[in-house]
Design a protein around this motif. Structure first.
Motif, PDB file in Angstrom:
ATOM      1  N   GLU A 175    -115.018  31.533 -15.496  1.00  0.00           N
ATOM      2  CA  GLU A 175    -115.352  31.489 -16.926  1.00  0.00           C
ATOM      3  C   GLU A 175    -115.959  32.813 -17.382  1.00  0.00           C
ATOM      4  N   GLN A 176    -116.655  33.516 -16.481  1.00  0.00           N
ATOM      5  CA  GLN A 176    -117.190  34.844 -16.805  1.00  0.00           C
ATOM      6  C   GLN A 176    -116.052  35.818 -17.119  1.00  0.00           C
ATOM      7  N   ASP A 177    -114.875  35.552 -16.530  1.00  0.00           N
ATOM      8  CA  ASP A 177    -113.703  36.392 -16.778  1.00  0.00           C
ATOM      9  C   ASP A 177    -112.853  35.867 -17.929  1.00  0.00           C
ATOM     10  N   GLY A 178    -113.389  34.919 -18.665  1.00  0.00           N
ATOM     11  CA  GLY A 178    -112.695  34.435 -19.862  1.00  0.00           C
ATOM     12  C   GLY A 178    -111.635  33.376 -19.607  1.00  0.00           C
ATOM     13  N   MET A 179    -111.643  32.783 -18.419  1.00  0.00           N
ATOM     14  CA  MET A 179    -110.658  31.745 -18.125  1.00  0.00           C
ATOM     15  C   MET A 179    -111.205  30.371 -18.498  1.00  0.00           C
ATOM     16  N   GLU A 180    -110.282  29.459 -18.798  1.00  0.00           N
ATOM     17  CA  GLU A 180    -110.649  28.079 -19.094  1.00  0.00           C
ATOM     18  C   GLU A 180    -110.482  27.287 -17.795  1.00  0.00           C
ATOM     19  N   VAL A 181    -111.511  26.563 -17.368  1.00  0.00           N
ATOM     20  CA  VAL A 181    -111.492  25.927 -16.044  1.00  0.00           C
ATOM     21  C   VAL A 181    -111.709  24.416 -16.153  1.00  0.00           C
ATOM     22  N   ASP A 182    -110.768  23.660 -15.574  1.00  0.00           N
ATOM     23  CA  ASP A 182    -110.946  22.218 -15.395  1.00  0.00           C
ATOM     24  C   ASP A 182    -111.260  21.969 -13.925  1.00  0.00           C
ATOM     25  N   CYS A 183    -111.987  20.885 -13.639  1.00  0.00           N
ATOM     26  CA  CYS A 183    -112.388  20.597 -12.267  1.00  0.00           C
ATOM     27  C   CYS A 183    -112.020  19.173 -11.878  1.00  0.00           C
ATOM     28  N   ALA A 184    -111.665  19.007 -10.612  1.00  0.00           N
ATOM     29  CA  ALA A 184    -111.420  17.675 -10.055  1.00  0.00           C
ATOM     30  C   ALA A 184    -112.051  17.630  -8.672  1.00  0.00           C
ATOM     31  N   TYR A 185    -112.501  16.434  -8.265  1.00  0.00           N
ATOM     32  CA  TYR A 185    -113.235  16.308  -7.004  1.00  0.00           C
ATOM     33  C   TYR A 185    -112.532  15.406  -5.984  1.00  0.00           C
ATOM     34  N   ASP A 186    -111.368  14.873  -6.365  1.00  0.00           N
ATOM     35  CA  ASP A 186    -110.563  14.129  -5.391  1.00  0.00           C
ATOM     36  C   ASP A 186    -109.088  14.308  -5.747  1.00  0.00           C
ATOM     37  N   GLY A 187    -108.210  13.899  -4.814  1.00  0.00           N
ATOM     38  CA  GLY A 187    -106.786  14.151  -4.977  1.00  0.00           C
ATOM     39  C   GLY A 187    -106.156  13.414  -6.144  1.00  0.00           C
ATOM     40  N   GLU A 188    -106.565  12.161  -6.367  1.00  0.00           N
ATOM     41  CA  GLU A 188    -105.965  11.379  -7.453  1.00  0.00           C
ATOM     42  C   GLU A 188    -106.293  11.985  -8.811  1.00  0.00           C
ATOM     43  N   GLU A 189    -107.548  12.385  -8.984  1.00  0.00           N
ATOM     44  CA  GLU A 189    -107.971  13.008 -10.244  1.00  0.00           C
ATOM     45  C   GLU A 189    -107.214  14.320 -10.464  1.00  0.00           C
ATOM     46  N   ALA A 190    -107.031  15.095  -9.392  1.00  0.00           N
ATOM     47  CA  ALA A 190    -106.305  16.370  -9.492  1.00  0.00           C
ATOM     48  C   ALA A 190    -104.876  16.152  -9.960  1.00  0.00           C
ATOM     49  N   LEU A 191    -104.216  15.155  -9.371  1.00  0.00           N
ATOM     50  CA  LEU A 191    -102.821  14.875  -9.727  1.00  0.00           C
ATOM     51  C   LEU A 191    -102.706  14.445 -11.186  1.00  0.00           C
ATOM     52  N   GLU A 192    -103.637  13.600 -11.633  1.00  0.00           N
ATOM     53  CA  GLU A 192    -103.626  13.152 -13.031  1.00  0.00           C
ATOM     54  C   GLU A 192    -103.780  14.332 -13.991  1.00  0.00           C
ATOM     55  N   LEU A 193    -104.725  15.217 -13.694  1.00  0.00           N
ATOM     56  CA  LEU A 193    -104.946  16.377 -14.560  1.00  0.00           C
ATOM     57  C   LEU A 193    -103.717  17.289 -14.585  1.00  0.00           C
ATOM     58  N   ALA A 194    -103.100  17.482 -13.411  1.00  0.00           N
ATOM     59  CA  ALA A 194    -101.925  18.352 -13.328  1.00  0.00           C
ATOM     60  C   ALA A 194    -100.753  17.773 -14.116  1.00  0.00           C
ATOM     61  N   GLN A 195    -100.662  16.430 -14.176  1.00  0.00           N
ATOM     62  CA  GLN A 195     -99.588  15.784 -14.928  1.00  0.00           C
ATOM     63  C   GLN A 195     -99.830  15.859 -16.434  1.00  0.00           C
ATOM     64  N   GLU A 196    -101.106  15.837 -16.815  1.00  0.00           N
ATOM     65  CA  GLU A 196    -101.448  15.740 -18.244  1.00  0.00           C
ATOM     66  C   GLU A 196    -101.613  17.095 -18.923  1.00  0.00           C
ATOM     67  N   ASN A 197    -101.805  18.154 -18.147  1.00  0.00           N
ATOM     68  CA  ASN A 197    -102.120  19.461 -18.738  1.00  0.00           C
ATOM     69  C   ASN A 197    -101.222  20.556 -18.186  1.00  0.00           C
ATOM     70  N   HIS A 198    -101.157  21.669 -18.934  1.00  0.00           N
ATOM     71  CA  HIS A 198    -100.451  22.855 -18.431  1.00  0.00           C
ATOM     72  C   HIS A 198    -101.487  23.834 -17.870  1.00  0.00           C
ATOM     73  N   TYR A 199    -101.332  24.195 -16.595  1.00  0.00           N
ATOM     74  CA  TYR A 199    -102.237  25.158 -15.967  1.00  0.00           C
ATOM     75  C   TYR A 199    -101.461  26.416 -15.579  1.00  0.00           C
ATOM     76  N   ASP A 200    -102.169  27.540 -15.597  1.00  0.00           N
ATOM     77  CA  ASP A 200    -101.571  28.802 -15.146  1.00  0.00           C
ATOM     78  C   ASP A 200    -101.656  28.933 -13.630  1.00  0.00           C
ATOM     79  N   ILE A 201    -102.647  28.248 -13.034  1.00  0.00           N
ATOM     80  CA  ILE A 201    -102.795  28.284 -11.576  1.00  0.00           C
ATOM     81  C   ILE A 201    -103.694  27.118 -11.151  1.00  0.00           C
ATOM     82  N   ILE A 202    -103.485  26.623  -9.914  1.00  0.00           N
ATOM     83  CA  ILE A 202    -104.321  25.542  -9.376  1.00  0.00           C
ATOM     84  C   ILE A 202    -104.895  25.989  -8.038  1.00  0.00           C
ATOM     85  N   LEU A 203    -106.227  25.868  -7.891  1.00  0.00           N
ATOM     86  CA  LEU A 203    -106.899  26.095  -6.604  1.00  0.00           C
ATOM     87  C   LEU A 203    -107.136  24.718  -5.997  1.00  0.00           C
ATOM     88  N   LEU A 204    -106.579  24.473  -4.803  1.00  0.00           N
ATOM     89  CA  LEU A 204    -106.533  23.123  -4.264  1.00  0.00           C
ATOM     90  C   LEU A 204    -107.035  23.081  -2.818  1.00  0.00           C
TER      91      LEU A 204
END
Length: 229
Positions: free
Chosen positions: A23-52
């Motif tokens: 965020e200090q570099d001006g990026m918008e960051v979403d967070c997930a703490y388990d695999g199911e939540e991560a998959l849901e977010l990836a399906q619902e949103n457009h991301y430029d990159i995912i750290l997994l």
């Protein structure tokens, strides 16, 4: 327009540190703490990159990566515990674009993210490649970065497409594994040539009728790989 990143790890302090730094570099960051939540977010949103992260509750990172690859070619960087060599290779085999071992330096993470985004941006701007190549039943749409076999679209990862595009545009030219690693992944890439073998194998499984007797991507034993239609 700010870049959007999804950070997935069950260690909240790690997520908090990465989020703050990005965020200090001006990026918008979403967070997930388990695999199911991560998959849901990836399906619902457009991301430029995912750290997994690989080790996750409910669904591990490899399974998440594999399922995301069913509907998206978003760049995915796996976070792995130190020394998990098999996890590195498996991560790439499941469709990841890169990996970073823990414990990591946040500056390294940011440098790796920026390098991947820069390549994606360059690919998007490469309008001179806006052409379609057809060889046999294989059709390569370079502008849309899409591949078709006998009219059916084949879902390739970004790196699989990069490898195929390079080989198609240089038919019969044999590239060593080291050459492919340097050209497609870049000289700064910390992985080894097994990465290339994994991607070639996955590519053949997707585009070849019989991967053990390839029609398009051939091996010159002891030298490297080449394309011939």
């Amino acid at each position: 327009m700010s870049k959007r990143v999804l950070v997935v790890d069950d260690e909240k302090l790690i997520v908090k540190g990465i989020r703050f730094s990005l965020e200090q570099d001006g990026m918008e960051v979403d967070c997930a703490y388990d695999g199911e939540e991560a998959l849901e977010l990836a399906q619902e949103n457009h991301y430029d990159i995912i750290l997994l992260d690989i080790m996750l509750p409910k669904m591990d990172g490899l399974e998440v990566c594999q399922q995301i690859r069913d509907f998206s070619n978003v760049p995915i960087v796996m976070l792995t515990a130190k020394g998990e060599d098999m996890d590195k290779i498996l991560g790439l085999e499941y469709g990841a674009d890169d990996y970073i071992t823990k414990p990591f330096n946040i500056l390294e993470v940011k440098a790796r993210i920026k390098a991947i985004m820069r390549r994606a941006h360059q690919e998007g701007n490469a309008q001179e490649k806006a052409k379609t190549v057809e060889v046999g039943e294989l059709r390569l749409d370079c502008e849309g970065r899409r591949v078709f076999i006998a009219g059916k679209e084949i879902n390739l990862t970004a790196k699989e497409f990069d490898v195929l595009e390079l080989l198609v545009f240089n038919p019969n030219k044999v590239y060593s594994r080291e050459n492919l690693l340097n050209i497609v992944w870049g000289y700064e890439y910390p992985g080894d040539v097994r990465t290339v073998d994994v991607h070639i194998r996955r590519l053949r499984e997707k585009i070849e009728t019989n991967p053990s007797e390839p029609q398009y991507v051939h091996t010159k034993w002891g030298v490297g790989y080449y394309f011939q239609g």
